[in-house]
Design an enzyme around this catalytic site. Structure first.
Site, PDB file in Angstrom:
ATOM      1  N   GLY A 257      62.527  81.175  54.489  1.00 38.91           N
ATOM      2  CA  GLY A 257      61.666  80.433  55.456  1.00 38.91           C
ATOM      3  C   GLY A 257      61.911  78.808  55.044  1.00 38.91           C
ATOM      4  O   GLY A 257      62.593  78.591  54.415  1.00 38.91           O
ATOM      5  N   CYS A 260      63.961  74.025  55.886  1.00 34.49           N
ATOM      6  CA  CYS A 260      65.271  73.499  55.982  1.00 34.49           C
ATOM      7  C   CYS A 260      66.360  74.634  56.438  1.00 34.49           C
ATOM      8  O   CYS A 260      66.989  74.357  57.466  1.00 34.49           O
ATOM      9  CB  CYS A 260      65.751  73.143  54.466  1.00 34.49           C
ATOM     10  SG  CYS A 260      64.961  71.604  54.022  1.00 34.49           S
TER      11      CYS A 260
HETATM   12  P1  NAD Z   1      58.479  65.532  55.805  1.00 35.59           P
HETATM   13  O1  NAD Z   1      58.039  65.893  56.987  1.00 35.59           O
HETATM   14  O2  NAD Z   1      57.571  66.020  54.493  1.00 35.59           O
HETATM   15  O3  NAD Z   1      58.633  64.104  55.412  1.00 35.59           O
HETATM   16  C1  NAD Z   1      59.042  63.148  56.530  1.00 35.59           C
HETATM   17  C2  NAD Z   1      58.206  61.790  56.349  1.00 35.59           C
HETATM   18  O4  NAD Z   1      59.122  60.938  57.069  1.00 35.59           O
HETATM   19  C3  NAD Z   1      56.869  61.969  56.938  1.00 35.59           C
HETATM   20  O5  NAD Z   1      55.943  61.663  56.034  1.00 35.59           O
HETATM   21  C4  NAD Z   1      56.971  61.136  58.321  1.00 35.59           C
HETATM   22  O6  NAD Z   1      55.624  60.321  58.449  1.00 35.59           O
HETATM   23  C5  NAD Z   1      57.956  60.058  57.895  1.00 35.59           C
HETATM   24  N1  NAD Z   1      58.493  59.645  59.194  1.00 35.59           N
HETATM   25  C6  NAD Z   1      58.779  60.108  60.043  1.00 35.59           C
HETATM   26  N2  NAD Z   1      59.414  59.220  61.195  1.00 35.59           N
HETATM   27  C7  NAD Z   1      59.581  58.319  60.429  1.00 35.59           C
HETATM   28  C8  NAD Z   1      59.669  56.795  60.779  1.00 35.59           C
HETATM   29  N3  NAD Z   1      60.267  56.707  62.034  1.00 35.59           N
HETATM   30  N4  NAD Z   1      59.481  55.680  60.024  1.00 35.59           N
HETATM   31  C9  NAD Z   1      58.859  55.997  58.534  1.00 35.59           C
HETATM   32  N5  NAD Z   1      58.670  57.394  58.355  1.00 35.59           N
HETATM   33  C10 NAD Z   1      58.884  58.348  59.195  1.00 35.59           C
HETATM   34  O7  NAD Z   1      60.039  65.995  55.535  1.00 35.59           O
HETATM   35  P2  NAD Z   1      60.810  66.519  54.054  1.00 35.59           P
HETATM   36  O8  NAD Z   1      60.701  67.984  53.752  1.00 35.59           O
HETATM   37  O9  NAD Z   1      60.417  65.344  53.098  1.00 35.59           O
HETATM   38  O10 NAD Z   1      62.240  66.331  54.660  1.00 35.59           O
HETATM   39  C11 NAD Z   1      62.873  65.069  54.721  1.00 35.59           C
HETATM   40  C12 NAD Z   1      64.454  65.353  55.046  1.00 35.59           C
HETATM   41  O11 NAD Z   1      64.952  65.813  53.649  1.00 35.59           O
HETATM   42  C13 NAD Z   1      64.819  66.448  56.267  1.00 35.59           C
HETATM   43  O12 NAD Z   1      66.156  65.813  56.566  1.00 35.59           O
HETATM   44  C14 NAD Z   1      64.801  67.700  55.384  1.00 35.59           C
HETATM   45  O13 NAD Z   1      65.857  68.487  56.026  1.00 35.59           O
HETATM   46  C15 NAD Z   1      65.632  67.106  54.022  1.00 35.59           C
HETATM   47  N6  NAD Z   1      65.310  68.067  52.786  1.00 35.59           N
HETATM   48  C16 NAD Z   1      64.167  68.634  52.858  1.00 35.59           C
HETATM   49  C17 NAD Z   1      63.867  69.292  51.760  1.00 35.59           C
HETATM   50  C18 NAD Z   1      62.702  70.200  51.420  1.00 35.59           C
HETATM   51  O14 NAD Z   1      62.677  70.984  50.784  1.00 35.59           O
HETATM   52  N7  NAD Z   1      61.447  69.692  52.110  1.00 35.59           N
HETATM   53  C19 NAD Z   1      65.220  69.682  50.785  1.00 35.59           C
HETATM   54  C20 NAD Z   1      66.229  68.891  51.046  1.00 35.59           C
HETATM   55  C21 NAD Z   1      66.352  68.272  52.076  1.00 35.59           C
END
Ligand code: NAD
Length: 440
Positions: A257, A260
């Protein structure tokens, strides 16, 4: 180095904080005002072990600030990390609208040469896309480069994963540009792969697809084990000692789940299709994963009969332990099926109950695991939080109406469950049935 991280979520907040801890001046920014306000007040918007202390230390030392003024953060920074969300679009591809809008702001505030780093998970070609958006929207001749630096951290151990990653991938248009990012990571002394932007973008998707494949593979093997009476734990152990296979990600359960794997796999299938390749293997991985929660609920129905008015306790709601993240959590698939069948659900999770309450306001939330087990017809183990390993199961048995446990994570030892007198249904292992003996 002066840098900013745009998007202060699980990835951006942890990345920015660790870069500050390594001695850089970091502005973590986000469009979400309430999130930034919380952080400015010293409150964490997410649960991540060790994060609060590290944030506090770096804020006090003046290396880490939080802001909604993205334009200013861009102007102040030599290197800009994009860490915004890339959720699944309706077509199965990643929705790049947040990346695009951030690229526009960067373009409008390009006051000096900058390296723009894509840390968000984005499909192959997004480096080109960001470059085009910035070129189109900038109003001066200032130059810039776009780098891909995908993130591999896992929620729940994000700080540790960022400090000690297995590898750091840097996809850059030239060695000189790659060196700027390499310098940032050098203090970590971890293996680094310097490559082109396309390959870096692909490494992230291929890694997540492969890990998902291991999970679905062992879950498929678990289904066969259940049919033939074998024990998937023994099978996985026997496989995992083979160095070519490895023991990680061979735990049978309710499936993967989180935010990602699901979206990244669907994006890779769609990307392959776009370029004329039918990625049937990965599609099967997705299908097997989708089946796991349904199979689990079917097993419950087979044992309990109609679920109407049955009381079901649930242990664990988050998509995995040590996080409050509910994205693609198995609880979100299991609970609606139970409710649709007319069951009464009581649930406990150490951290994720507030988030779950927003989705299911009408189930009963409990103060601890024992309250969730009280008077239930069956208890479901959905997330393997450490504290559930150490429950007093004799006490649990006493307070349940019927001592039946469905263990979606193979957390408990079947022989102990037999001694305690439970009916115990793990995944891919022979069930333990004690109830007939008791009634005889
Ligand atoms: P998240 O949803 O926790 O955080 C994303 C943040 O971006 C939010 O706080 C949101 O408000 C902000 N945001 C969105 N649009 C914006 C904009 N236009 N301007 C400024 N801020 C904006 O997401 P996450 O889990 O941190 O994931 C971020 C990226 O990293 C994704 O592409 C995800 O696939 C990747 N990733 C996530 C993980 C994980 O475990 N969560 C691991 C590796 C990679």
């Amino acid at each position: 180095m002066n840098l900013c991280v745009i998007g202060t979520g699980y990835v951006g907040l942890v990345t920015g904080t660790v870069f500050a801890d390594l001695g850089n001046k970091v502005i973590c920014c986000d469009k979400d005002e309430s999130k930034i306000r919380m952080l400015q007040e010293g409150k964490m918007p997410i649960y991540e072990p060790g994060l609060e202390e590290m944030v506090e230390k770096n804020v006090l030392d003046g290396r880490l600030v939080f802001s909604t003024d993205i334009a200013n953060a861009v102007r102040e920074s030599e290197t800009i990390f994009i860490a915004v969300g890339t959720p699944p679009g309706s077509d199965g591809f990643a929705d790049l609208s947040a990346v695009e809008s951030v690229a526009k702001i960067i373009a409008q505030n390009l006051n000096d040469y900058k390296v723009i780093v894509n840390k968000s998970t984005v499909p192959v070609g997004t480096g080109d896309f960001v470059r085009e958006v910035v070129e189109k929207n900038k109003s001066n001749g200032v130059s810039f480069d776009v780098v891909s630096n995908p993130e591999f951290l896992r929620e729940g151990s994000a700080i540790n994963d960022t400090l000690y990653p297995d590898r750091i991938v840097i996809g850059a248009p030239s060695n000189n540009v790659a060196m700027r990012i390499l310098e940032l990571y050098a203090p970590l002394e971890r293996p680094m792969i310097i490559t082109d932007v396309y390959s870096a973008e692909m490494i992230k998707y291929a890694s997540n697809a492969f890990l998902s494949t291991k999970i679905s593979f062992i879950n498929a093997i678990a289904c066969i084990c259940e049919a033939v009476g074998a024990d998937v734990i023994q099978v996985a152990k026997g496989m995992g000692y083979d160095k070519r296979i490895g023991a990680d990600f061979l735990q049978a359960g309710l499936g993967y789940g989180g935010s990602c794997f699901g979206k990244d796999n669907s994006c890779l299938v769609q990307t392959a299709k776009k370029y004329g390749y039918n990625f049937e293997l990965l599609q099967s991985v997705i299908d097997i994963n989708n089946e796991q929660p349904k199979r689990f609920v079917d097993k419950i129905r087979n044992v309990l009969g109609s679920l109407k008015d049955k009381k079901i306790g649930i242990l664990g709601l988050a998509f995995k332990p040590n996080t409050d993240d509910l994205r693609d959590a198995k609880s979100l698939e299991i609970i609606p099926q139970l409710l649709a069948d007319g069951a009464e659900v009581s649930a406990y999770d150490p951290i994720a109950m507030d988030n779950t309450h927003k989705v299911f306001p009408n189930i009963k939330y409990c103060n601890n695991a024992y309250d969730a087990a009280k008077d239930v017809d069956a208890l479901l183990l959905v997330t393997e939080w450490n504290e559930f390993k150490f429950l007093d199961l004799a006490r649990v048995k006493e307070i349940m109406r019927k001592p039946i446990i469905f263990d979606g994570r193979n957390l408990y030892d079947p022989s102990s469950m037999r001694k305690l007198g439970f009916d115990y249904y793990p995944i891919g292992r022979p069930p333990v049935i004690c109830s007939n003996k008791e009634t005889e």
